[in-house]
Motif scaffolding. Structure first.
Motif, PDB file in Angstrom:
ATOM      1  N   TRP A 111       0.804  -1.208   0.000  1.00  0.00           N
ATOM      2  CA  TRP A 111       0.000   0.000   0.000  1.00  0.00           C
ATOM      3  C   TRP A 111       0.850   1.277   0.000  1.00  0.00           C
ATOM      4  O   TRP A 111       0.350   2.352   0.293  1.00  0.00           O
ATOM      5  N   SER A 112       2.113   1.173  -0.316  1.00  0.00           N
ATOM      6  CA  SER A 112       2.967   2.345  -0.393  1.00  0.00           C
ATOM      7  C   SER A 112       3.570   2.425  -1.796  1.00  0.00           C
ATOM      8  O   SER A 112       3.271   1.590  -2.650  1.00  0.00           O
ATOM      9  N   THR A 113       4.419   3.424  -2.045  1.00  0.00           N
ATOM     10  CA  THR A 113       5.036   3.581  -3.368  1.00  0.00           C
ATOM     11  C   THR A 113       6.545   3.823  -3.209  1.00  0.00           C
ATOM     12  O   THR A 113       7.062   3.835  -2.096  1.00  0.00           O
ATOM     13  N   ASP A 114       7.186   4.067  -4.334  1.00  0.00           N
ATOM     14  CA  ASP A 114       8.633   4.271  -4.336  1.00  0.00           C
ATOM     15  C   ASP A 114       9.071   5.523  -3.584  1.00  0.00           C
ATOM     16  O   ASP A 114      10.240   5.637  -3.229  1.00  0.00           O
ATOM     17  N   ASP A 115       8.170   6.443  -3.297  1.00  0.00           N
ATOM     18  CA  ASP A 115       8.568   7.648  -2.564  1.00  0.00           C
ATOM     19  C   ASP A 115       8.625   7.425  -1.045  1.00  0.00           C
ATOM     20  O   ASP A 115       9.063   8.301  -0.307  1.00  0.00           O
ATOM     21  N   GLN A 116       8.207   6.251  -0.580  1.00  0.00           N
ATOM     22  CA  GLN A 116       8.202   5.944   0.847  1.00  0.00           C
ATOM     23  C   GLN A 116       9.581   6.172   1.466  1.00  0.00           C
ATOM     24  O   GLN A 116       9.696   6.822   2.500  1.00  0.00           O
ATOM     25  N   TRP A 117      10.623   5.671   0.843  1.00  0.00           N
ATOM     26  CA  TRP A 117      11.967   5.770   1.413  1.00  0.00           C
ATOM     27  C   TRP A 117      12.475   7.206   1.427  1.00  0.00           C
ATOM     28  O   TRP A 117      13.142   7.619   2.369  1.00  0.00           O
ATOM     29  N   ASP A 145       6.302  -0.913  -6.915  1.00  0.00           N
ATOM     30  CA  ASP A 145       5.480  -2.066  -7.276  1.00  0.00           C
ATOM     31  C   ASP A 145       4.063  -1.533  -7.461  1.00  0.00           C
ATOM     32  O   ASP A 145       3.419  -1.130  -6.504  1.00  0.00           O
ATOM     33  N   PRO A 146       3.574  -1.496  -8.715  1.00  0.00           N
ATOM     34  CA  PRO A 146       2.249  -0.913  -8.958  1.00  0.00           C
ATOM     35  C   PRO A 146       1.094  -1.784  -8.477  1.00  0.00           C
ATOM     36  O   PRO A 146      -0.040  -1.325  -8.384  1.00  0.00           O
ATOM     37  N   SER A 147       1.388  -3.010  -8.132  1.00  0.00           N
ATOM     38  CA  SER A 147       0.336  -3.938  -7.746  1.00  0.00           C
ATOM     39  C   SER A 147       0.081  -3.896  -6.245  1.00  0.00           C
ATOM     40  O   SER A 147       0.987  -3.642  -5.453  1.00  0.00           O
TER      41      SER A 147
END
Length: 181
Positions: A111-117, A145-147
């Motif tokens: 439920w997160s995206t690449d901007d999390q980090w 991960d788009p899924s």
């Protein structure tokens, strides 16, 4: 005084005195080396290198203290679309184009995206650790991960291994050996 002159002087002294019971006996060499008139060959010294007119340029030392994060993507057959990711490049990455860097792949949570980090400050933490010498300069790849599916039904892992990792190695200065991942 040379050996020849010394020998001749001693011979003259011995011949001038009469031989008696207490005569001085001097042993003279039977053959005296005479200097030759033939020239000897002495190797010539090697020439001293002359300085060049222009000094060899020395690249300036890197003064950057912060890395940067780039947002990028690549076409993915496995994901049937575009594979988005972020990549952290350490300070002076462009200035050291010839060297390879270790690569850290950070995967975000469900439920997160690449901007999390990046929101958690990974780039600031990496800058601090690199500048203090606690870790070597490295690249950090943060794929999206788009899924929202669970791993067993998600092709993300296959896309990561077969598409993203080789693409990163081909487009960035990495150390592609397993021990540097």
């Amino acid at each position: 005084m040379g050996l020849v002159a010394l020998g001749l002087s001693l011979l003259a002294v011995v011949q001038a005195e009469p031989l008696g019971e207490e005569a001085l006996v001097v042993a003279l060499p039977t053959r005296t080396a005479l200097p030759t008139l033939e020239p000897t060959t002495t190797p010539l010294p090697s020439p001293t290198p002359r300085p060049t007119l222009a000094p060899t340029p020395t690249p300036p030392a890197c003064t950057q203290s912060e890395g940067r994060v780039e947002i990028s993507s690549l076409p993915s057959q496995v994901l049937a679309g575009t594979f988005h990711f972020r990549i952290y490049l350490p300070p002076c990455y462009s200035a050291t184009a010839g060297s390879g860097y270790p690569v850290l792949y950070l995967l975000h949570g469900l439920w997160s995206t690449d901007d999390q980090w990046q929101r958690m400050g990974i780039d600031d933490a990496a800058d601090r650790l690199i500048s203090s010498g606690q870790i070597p300069p490295l690249l950090i790849v943060m794929p999206r991960d788009p899924s929202t599916n669970y791993p067993e039904s998600d092709p993300f892992d296959k896309a990561l291994v077969s598409e993203l990792v080789p693409w990163i190695d081909a487009h960035y200065h990495t150390r592609p050996e397993r021990t540097f991942r």
